[in-house]
Scaffold this motif. Structure first.
Motif, PDB file in Angstrom:
ATOM      1  N   ALA A 148       0.845  -1.197   0.000  1.00  0.00           N
ATOM      2  CA  ALA A 148       0.000   0.000   0.000  1.00  0.00           C
ATOM      3  C   ALA A 148       0.873   1.237   0.000  1.00  0.00           C
ATOM      4  O   ALA A 148       1.964   1.257   0.574  1.00  0.00           O
ATOM      5  CB  ALA A 148      -0.924   0.016   1.222  1.00  0.00           C
ATOM      6  N   VAL A 149       0.396   2.271  -0.666  1.00  0.00           N
ATOM      7  CA  VAL A 149       1.049   3.584  -0.664  1.00  0.00           C
ATOM      8  C   VAL A 149       0.331   4.471   0.339  1.00  0.00           C
ATOM      9  O   VAL A 149      -0.904   4.548   0.335  1.00  0.00           O
ATOM     10  CB  VAL A 149       1.009   4.221  -2.063  1.00  0.00           C
ATOM     11  CG1 VAL A 149       1.509   5.668  -2.010  1.00  0.00           C
ATOM     12  CG2 VAL A 149       1.840   3.409  -3.047  1.00  0.00           C
ATOM     13  N   VAL A 150       1.085   5.134   1.195  1.00  0.00           N
ATOM     14  CA  VAL A 150       0.529   6.101   2.135  1.00  0.00           C
ATOM     15  C   VAL A 150       0.904   7.487   1.628  1.00  0.00           C
ATOM     16  O   VAL A 150       2.090   7.823   1.546  1.00  0.00           O
ATOM     17  CB  VAL A 150       1.073   5.888   3.559  1.00  0.00           C
ATOM     18  CG1 VAL A 150       0.427   6.883   4.524  1.00  0.00           C
ATOM     19  CG2 VAL A 150       0.841   4.456   4.022  1.00  0.00           C
ATOM     20  N   GLY A 151      -0.106   8.289   1.261  1.00  0.00           N
ATOM     21  CA  GLY A 151       0.196   9.583   0.677  1.00  0.00           C
ATOM     22  C   GLY A 151      -0.856  10.624   0.937  1.00  0.00           C
ATOM     23  O   GLY A 151      -1.973  10.309   1.366  1.00  0.00           O
ATOM     24  N   ASP A 152      -0.498  11.882   0.636  1.00  0.00           N
ATOM     25  CA  ASP A 152      -1.425  13.002   0.825  1.00  0.00           C
ATOM     26  C   ASP A 152      -1.926  13.565  -0.495  1.00  0.00           C
ATOM     27  O   ASP A 152      -2.760  14.465  -0.505  1.00  0.00           O
ATOM     28  CB  ASP A 152      -0.762  14.123   1.638  1.00  0.00           C
ATOM     29  CG  ASP A 152       0.404  14.773   0.888  1.00  0.00           C
ATOM     30  OD1 ASP A 152       1.093  14.063   0.118  1.00  0.00           O
ATOM     31  OD2 ASP A 152       0.626  15.981   1.079  1.00  0.00           O
ATOM     32  N   ASP A 153      -1.407  13.042  -1.628  1.00  0.00           N
ATOM     33  CA  ASP A 153      -1.784  13.529  -2.949  1.00  0.00           C
ATOM     34  C   ASP A 153      -2.751  12.535  -3.587  1.00  0.00           C
ATOM     35  O   ASP A 153      -2.370  11.406  -3.905  1.00  0.00           O
ATOM     36  CB  ASP A 153      -0.542  13.713  -3.826  1.00  0.00           C
ATOM     37  CG  ASP A 153      -0.825  14.414  -5.140  1.00  0.00           C
ATOM     38  OD1 ASP A 153      -1.807  14.033  -5.822  1.00  0.00           O
ATOM     39  OD2 ASP A 153      -0.079  15.333  -5.503  1.00  0.00           O
ATOM     40  N   ILE A 154      -3.989  12.944  -3.770  1.00  0.00           N
ATOM     41  CA  ILE A 154      -5.017  12.043  -4.298  1.00  0.00           C
ATOM     42  C   ILE A 154      -4.689  11.583  -5.712  1.00  0.00           C
ATOM     43  O   ILE A 154      -5.019  10.456  -6.092  1.00  0.00           O
ATOM     44  CB  ILE A 154      -6.423  12.708  -4.247  1.00  0.00           C
ATOM     45  CG1 ILE A 154      -7.517  11.706  -4.596  1.00  0.00           C
ATOM     46  CG2 ILE A 154      -6.481  13.928  -5.135  1.00  0.00           C
ATOM     47  CD1 ILE A 154      -7.672  10.583  -3.618  1.00  0.00           C
ATOM     48  N   ASP A 155      -4.017  12.424  -6.492  1.00  0.00           N
ATOM     49  CA  ASP A 155      -3.712  12.073  -7.879  1.00  0.00           C
ATOM     50  C   ASP A 155      -2.448  11.217  -7.992  1.00  0.00           C
ATOM     51  O   ASP A 155      -2.497  10.077  -8.455  1.00  0.00           O
ATOM     52  CB  ASP A 155      -3.564  13.351  -8.720  1.00  0.00           C
ATOM     53  CG  ASP A 155      -4.832  14.173  -8.765  1.00  0.00           C
ATOM     54  OD1 ASP A 155      -5.883  13.605  -9.098  1.00  0.00           O
ATOM     55  OD2 ASP A 155      -4.779  15.379  -8.464  1.00  0.00           O
ATOM     56  N   SER A 156      -1.318  11.780  -7.577  1.00  0.00           N
ATOM     57  CA  SER A 156      -0.041  11.100  -7.777  1.00  0.00           C
ATOM     58  C   SER A 156       0.140   9.898  -6.860  1.00  0.00           C
ATOM     59  O   SER A 156       0.616   8.847  -7.299  1.00  0.00           O
ATOM     60  CB  SER A 156       1.109  12.089  -7.557  1.00  0.00           C
ATOM     61  OG  SER A 156       1.097  13.104  -8.532  1.00  0.00           O
ATOM     62  N   ASP A 157      -0.219  10.050  -5.593  1.00  0.00           N
ATOM     63  CA  ASP A 157      -0.015   8.957  -4.638  1.00  0.00           C
ATOM     64  C   ASP A 157      -1.091   7.886  -4.756  1.00  0.00           C
ATOM     65  O   ASP A 157      -0.797   6.715  -5.009  1.00  0.00           O
ATOM     66  CB  ASP A 157      -0.009   9.500  -3.200  1.00  0.00           C
ATOM     67  CG  ASP A 157       1.160  10.430  -2.936  1.00  0.00           C
ATOM     68  OD1 ASP A 157       2.211  10.253  -3.558  1.00  0.00           O
ATOM     69  OD2 ASP A 157       1.011  11.339  -2.100  1.00  0.00           O
ATOM     70  N   ILE A 158      -2.338   8.297  -4.561  1.00  0.00           N
ATOM     71  CA  ILE A 158      -3.427   7.324  -4.499  1.00  0.00           C
ATOM     72  C   ILE A 158      -3.819   6.832  -5.893  1.00  0.00           C
ATOM     73  O   ILE A 158      -3.877   5.624  -6.148  1.00  0.00           O
ATOM     74  CB  ILE A 158      -4.646   7.920  -3.777  1.00  0.00           C
ATOM     75  CG1 ILE A 158      -4.227   8.464  -2.404  1.00  0.00           C
ATOM     76  CG2 ILE A 158      -5.739   6.872  -3.646  1.00  0.00           C
ATOM     77  CD1 ILE A 158      -3.524   7.487  -1.510  1.00  0.00           C
ATOM     78  N   GLY A 159      -4.057   7.758  -6.808  1.00  0.00           N
ATOM     79  CA  GLY A 159      -4.419   7.359  -8.167  1.00  0.00           C
ATOM     80  C   GLY A 159      -3.315   6.564  -8.836  1.00  0.00           C
ATOM     81  O   GLY A 159      -3.568   5.543  -9.487  1.00  0.00           O
ATOM     82  N   GLY A 160      -2.067   7.026  -8.668  1.00  0.00           N
ATOM     83  CA  GLY A 160      -0.942   6.304  -9.257  1.00  0.00           C
ATOM     84  C   GLY A 160      -0.806   4.910  -8.693  1.00  0.00           C
ATOM     85  O   GLY A 160      -0.569   3.951  -9.427  1.00  0.00           O
ATOM     86  N   ALA A 161      -0.970   4.775  -7.387  1.00  0.00           N
ATOM     87  CA  ALA A 161      -0.877   3.465  -6.746  1.00  0.00           C
ATOM     88  C   ALA A 161      -1.946   2.521  -7.270  1.00  0.00           C
ATOM     89  O   ALA A 161      -1.667   1.377  -7.642  1.00  0.00           O
ATOM     90  CB  ALA A 161      -1.001   3.623  -5.225  1.00  0.00           C
ATOM     91  N   GLN A 162      -3.168   2.996  -7.308  1.00  0.00           N
ATOM     92  CA  GLN A 162      -4.277   2.146  -7.748  1.00  0.00           C
ATOM     93  C   GLN A 162      -4.135   1.727  -9.210  1.00  0.00           C
ATOM     94  O   GLN A 162      -4.467   0.596  -9.569  1.00  0.00           O
ATOM     95  CB  GLN A 162      -5.590   2.879  -7.523  1.00  0.00           C
ATOM     96  CG  GLN A 162      -5.938   3.070  -6.052  1.00  0.00           C
ATOM     97  CD  GLN A 162      -7.182   3.909  -5.844  1.00  0.00           C
ATOM     98  OE1 GLN A 162      -7.575   4.692  -6.717  1.00  0.00           O
ATOM     99  NE2 GLN A 162      -7.808   3.760  -4.690  1.00  0.00           N
ATOM    100  N   ASN A 163      -3.620   2.611 -10.035  1.00  0.00           N
ATOM    101  CA  ASN A 163      -3.443   2.276 -11.455  1.00  0.00           C
ATOM    102  C   ASN A 163      -2.439   1.147 -11.652  1.00  0.00           C
ATOM    103  O   ASN A 163      -2.486   0.437 -12.656  1.00  0.00           O
ATOM    104  CB  ASN A 163      -2.982   3.507 -12.236  1.00  0.00           C
ATOM    105  CG  ASN A 163      -4.097   4.510 -12.450  1.00  0.00           C
ATOM    106  OD1 ASN A 163      -5.274   4.169 -12.365  1.00  0.00           O
ATOM    107  ND2 ASN A 163      -3.743   5.754 -12.711  1.00  0.00           N
ATOM    108  N   TYR A 164      -1.532   0.984 -10.697  1.00  0.00           N
ATOM    109  CA  TYR A 164      -0.516  -0.050 -10.819  1.00  0.00           C
ATOM    110  C   TYR A 164      -0.845  -1.278  -9.970  1.00  0.00           C
ATOM    111  O   TYR A 164      -0.049  -2.204  -9.871  1.00  0.00           O
ATOM    112  CB  TYR A 164       0.867   0.514 -10.444  1.00  0.00           C
ATOM    113  CG  TYR A 164       1.992  -0.375 -10.902  1.00  0.00           C
ATOM    114  CD1 TYR A 164       2.208  -0.630 -12.252  1.00  0.00           C
ATOM    115  CD2 TYR A 164       2.837  -0.983  -9.986  1.00  0.00           C
ATOM    116  CE1 TYR A 164       3.227  -1.453 -12.679  1.00  0.00           C
ATOM    117  CE2 TYR A 164       3.877  -1.814 -10.392  1.00  0.00           C
ATOM    118  CZ  TYR A 164       4.053  -2.044 -11.747  1.00  0.00           C
ATOM    119  OH  TYR A 164       5.056  -2.869 -12.168  1.00  0.00           O
TER     120      TYR A 164
END
Length: 264
Positions: free
Chosen positions: A202-218
């Motif tokens: 899991a990625v822990v991040g504060d950026d909905i686009d780069s952190d969360i969206g990027g993680a989910q896309n991969y």
């Protein structure tokens, strides 16, 4: 044996562990807890104003025990990408702090093969943008360390380089090659370091686009923290839905415990 909900974590740095030179409350305690549990993690960042060595020094100054091999940055990923191209002629629009990272590459400010875009602060202006536009129209390619929309400072949100990259893409019709988050290759490097498949991390991040969206896309899961650049309105507007939301890094250990299976 009780299985942990995740076998590894990728922790964004700025906005998750600290803001500027101020630690997020509970960050040190959480990192000590993770190491005590033997849960592998890596520090990841799109920061384009410091080299990995400078970031490591910053972490140590803040009291965070970290090792060089645990840090993955957009700077090192960009260097590796340029090396894969052979010997391109480059125009480096990067912060002076990281210029030494690109030592050895040929520089050309007139007709480069690649325009490398990082954080140059208030050096952005119309004349520069227009010069870059004409280079792109003559065949130069555009590489950006990241294309974040904004970042959090001790004084609030500030525009990030994504706005200028988007402008150049619009006028030139050319898409930039993004190196840092949310590019899949960036996450791949960190995953290879912990030796785990994406579905176990899991990625822990504060950026909905780069952190969360990027993680989910991969294929990774995204844990959004409500610190740093987090703004509820921006999250709602993004269309990206995090897998989990916690108030801050301080709540991560309790969150992990809450995901453990209940033994009957």
């Amino acid at each position: 044996m009780i299985e942990m909900p995740f076998s590894g974590l990728l922790l964004d740095m700025d906005g998750v562990l600290y803001i500027g030179n101020q630690l997020i409350p509970g960050a040190l305690e959480t990192l000590r807890e993770l190491r005590g549990r033997g849960l592998p993690f890596r520090f990841i960042t799109n920061t384009s104003t410091r080299t990995p060595a400078q970031l490591l020094s910053q972490l140590h100054t803040l009291g965070i025990k970290a090792h060089a091999e645990e840090i993955f940055t957009a700077v090192t990923a960009t260097v590796q990408y340029l090396q894969s191209l052979g010997s391109p002629r480059c125009y480096f629009l990067v912060n002076d702090n990281i210029r030494s990272s690109f030592f050895g590459f040929r520089e050309d400010r007139v007709a480069p093969d690649v325009i490398v875009i990082g954080d140059i602060g208030d050096r952005w202006n119309y004349v520069l943008l227009n010069d870059l536009f004409n280079m792109l129209m003559r065949g130069s390619k555009m590489v950006c360390l990241h294309r974040n929309r904004y970042w959090e400072t001790e004084g609030g949100l500030c525009m990030d380089i994504g706005a200028f990259v988007a402008a150049l893409e619009f006028v030139s019709g050319q898409s930039a090659r993004v190196i840092g988050k949310p590019a899949p290759e960036f996450f791949l490097q960190a995953l290879a370091s912990v030796g785990l498949p994406p579905e176990q991390v899991a990625v822990v991040g504060d950026d909905i686009d780069s952190d969360i969206g990027g993680a989910q896309n991969y294929g990774l899961r995204g844990i959004l923290v409500k610190t740093g650049k987090y703004r509820e309105a921006l999250v709602n507007h993004s269309g990206i839905r995090p897998d989990y939301v916690i108030d801050s890094i301080a709540e991560l250990p309790a969150f992990l415990d809450s995901q453990l299976p209940v033994l009957g």
